[in-house]
Write a protein that holds these residues in place. Structure first.
Motif: not given
Length: 219
Positions: A53-63
């Motif tokens: 959950v946390r990793a996908q959120r980080l990818v979405d914000r800073h791809p």
């Protein structure tokens, strides 16, 4: 009259504040317990679900400036058999600590199970190569244990959204896992490309890994 009312008013405010303070403390304790339940107690890394959950959120914000790394301890069974399970725990704890140090306060680290970890770090593209080289050196250092040093080998694979043309975490994990397998026991970080993202997988892990044939579970 005004003076007489002041103590009553103060008592009334205090009476109202006490339940609120108690609820705030309860909420803080509850949040802490829920957070700890989502962490692996040995390594301090997030458990698989929370990491995802946390990793996908980080990818979405800073791809544009994230790097995903998958890490596997090399010959971990042999280490346990030779030095004992306490030594194996020390090695796992060291891997978790080093990945956390490498990924920094803005990154996220997860223990996927057994001796397998994942880390997502925010790194500008121009610095990614040097940071991955640093990670390889960091992971190769022996682990202090009792009165000596434990040998540590860790296979590493990395993936970025730009290199694999994807921003969904399962694809990034599949690509990093395939790259890691390609560079097994090399002591280097292998960087995935689009071909690694096309490798068949189960739950984001390369198909054929031990445990990936179990329904709903990946090794």
């Amino acid at each position: 009259m005004t003076t007489a009312l002041l103590p009553r008013k103060a008592l009334h405010i205090t009476a109202m504040a006490l339940p609120l303070a108690g609820w705030t403390l309860h909420s803080t304790v509850l949040h802490h317990r829920l957070t700890q339940a989502n962490r692996d107690p040995l390594t301090g890394a997030w458990r698989r679900t929370e990491f995802t959950v946390r990793a996908q959120r980080l990818v979405d914000r800073h791809p544009g400036d994230v790097v995903l790394v998958l890490a596997d301890a090399d010959r971990f069974k042999a280490l346990n058999d030779t030095y004992g399970h306490a030594a194996g725990d020390a090695a796992l704890a060291a891997i978790g600590t080093r990945l956390t140090e490498w990924s920094g306060p803005r990154g996220v680290v997860g223990r996927l199970g057994g001796d397998e970890f994942a880390a997502l770090a925010r790194i500008k593209p121009r610095h990614q190569g040097l940071r991955l080289e640093h990670l390889a050196r960091l992971m190769s250092r022996p682990v202090p244990y009792e009165d000596g040093l434990l040998p540590l080998g860790v296979s590493l694979g990395a993936a970025t959204p730009a290199a694999v043309a994807a921003t969904d975490l399962p694809t990034l994990m599949r690509a990093a896992d395939a790259a890691m397998y390609e560079g097994k026991h090399s002591g280097r970080v292998f960087l995935a490309d689009r071909s690694h993202a096309a490798v068949p997988s189960v739950n984001g892990r390369r198909a054929g890994r031990p445990g990936t044939n179990l329904k709903g579970r990946a090794a």
